[in-house]
Design a protein around this motif. Sequence first.
Motif, mmCIF file in Angstrom:
data_model
loop_
_atom_site.group_PDB
_atom_site.id
_atom_site.type_symbol
_atom_site.label_atom_id
_atom_site.label_comp_id
_atom_site.label_asym_id
_atom_site.label_seq_id
_atom_site.Cartn_x
_atom_site.Cartn_y
_atom_site.Cartn_z
ATOM 1 N N ARG A 70 0.840 -1.173 -0.083
ATOM 2 C CA ARG A 70 -0.191 0.060 -0.081
ATOM 3 C C ARG A 70 0.766 1.228 -0.050
ATOM 4 N N LEU A 71 0.123 2.304 -0.390
ATOM 5 C CA LEU A 71 0.817 3.821 -0.289
ATOM 6 C C LEU A 71 1.142 3.917 1.234
ATOM 7 N N THR A 72 2.348 4.507 1.395
ATOM 8 C CA THR A 72 2.626 5.154 2.756
ATOM 9 C C THR A 72 1.775 6.506 2.927
ATOM 10 N N LEU A 73 1.869 6.918 3.943
ATOM 11 C CA LEU A 73 1.136 8.297 3.982
ATOM 12 C C LEU A 73 1.716 9.504 3.332
ATOM 13 N N GLU A 74 3.239 9.284 3.297
ATOM 14 C CA GLU A 74 4.186 10.059 2.434
ATOM 15 C C GLU A 74 3.886 9.742 0.887
ATOM 16 N N GLY A 75 3.835 8.754 0.437
ATOM 17 C CA GLY A 75 3.396 8.417 -0.961
ATOM 18 C C GLY A 75 2.006 8.718 -1.330
ATOM 19 N N ARG A 76 1.135 8.721 -0.395
ATOM 20 C CA ARG A 76 -0.294 9.144 -0.606
ATOM 21 C C ARG A 76 -0.181 10.755 -0.963
ATOM 22 N N ARG A 77 0.398 11.476 -0.189
ATOM 23 C CA ARG A 77 0.548 12.710 -0.339
ATOM 24 C C ARG A 77 1.009 13.063 -1.390
ATOM 25 N N ALA A 78 2.214 12.600 -1.793
ATOM 26 C CA ALA A 78 2.949 12.713 -3.262
ATOM 27 C C ALA A 78 2.202 12.718 -4.191
ATOM 28 N N VAL A 79 1.473 11.406 -4.401
ATOM 29 C CA VAL A 79 0.698 11.201 -5.598
ATOM 30 C C VAL A 79 -0.706 11.835 -5.656
ATOM 31 N N GLU A 80 -1.288 12.540 -4.453
ATOM 32 C CA GLU A 80 -2.353 13.200 -4.713
ATOM 33 C C GLU A 80 -1.921 14.776 -5.051
ATOM 34 N N GLY A 81 -0.817 15.172 -4.314
ATOM 35 C CA GLY A 81 -0.150 16.400 -4.995
ATOM 36 C C GLY A 81 0.000 16.772 -6.394
ATOM 37 N N TRP A 82 0.734 15.591 -6.804
ATOM 38 C CA TRP A 82 0.933 15.186 -8.396
ATOM 39 C C TRP A 82 -0.221 15.556 -9.044
ATOM 40 N N ARG A 83 -1.277 14.741 -9.008
ATOM 41 C CA ARG A 83 -2.480 14.740 -9.369
ATOM 42 C C ARG A 83 -3.029 16.060 -9.530
ATOM 43 N N VAL A 84 -3.167 16.886 -8.406
ATOM 44 C CA VAL A 84 -3.612 18.216 -8.561
ATOM 45 C C VAL A 84 -2.735 19.079 -9.621
#
Length: 90
Positions: A70-84
């Motif tokens: 699964r994504l780590t919290l850091e990974g989730r933040r990174a990919v969500e930021g990239w999508r924005v």
Amino acid sequence: MRKKSKQSKWIVMEMFLAGPGTRKEVWQRNPEAIQWETFKRVSAALRSNGLLETFGPQQIPSQSGQTQVRLTLEGRRAVEGWRVINKQHG
């Protein structure tokens, strides 16, 4: 080549946004997006960089009884930021 590997990173991370699973389960959500060999290599690199993490079936049981990723919290933040950012420029 550098740009392609960066794209692969984001493709793999987006695939994990739908939730945890074995690597094969996550890849099978959208196998046309990226080749299996590339997916395995990129997901291993993301795990070593702390953006993905593995956890055993004793923590969250899977039907297969295999280790999940699964994504780590850091990974989730990174990919969500990239999508924005990507939507703003796309």
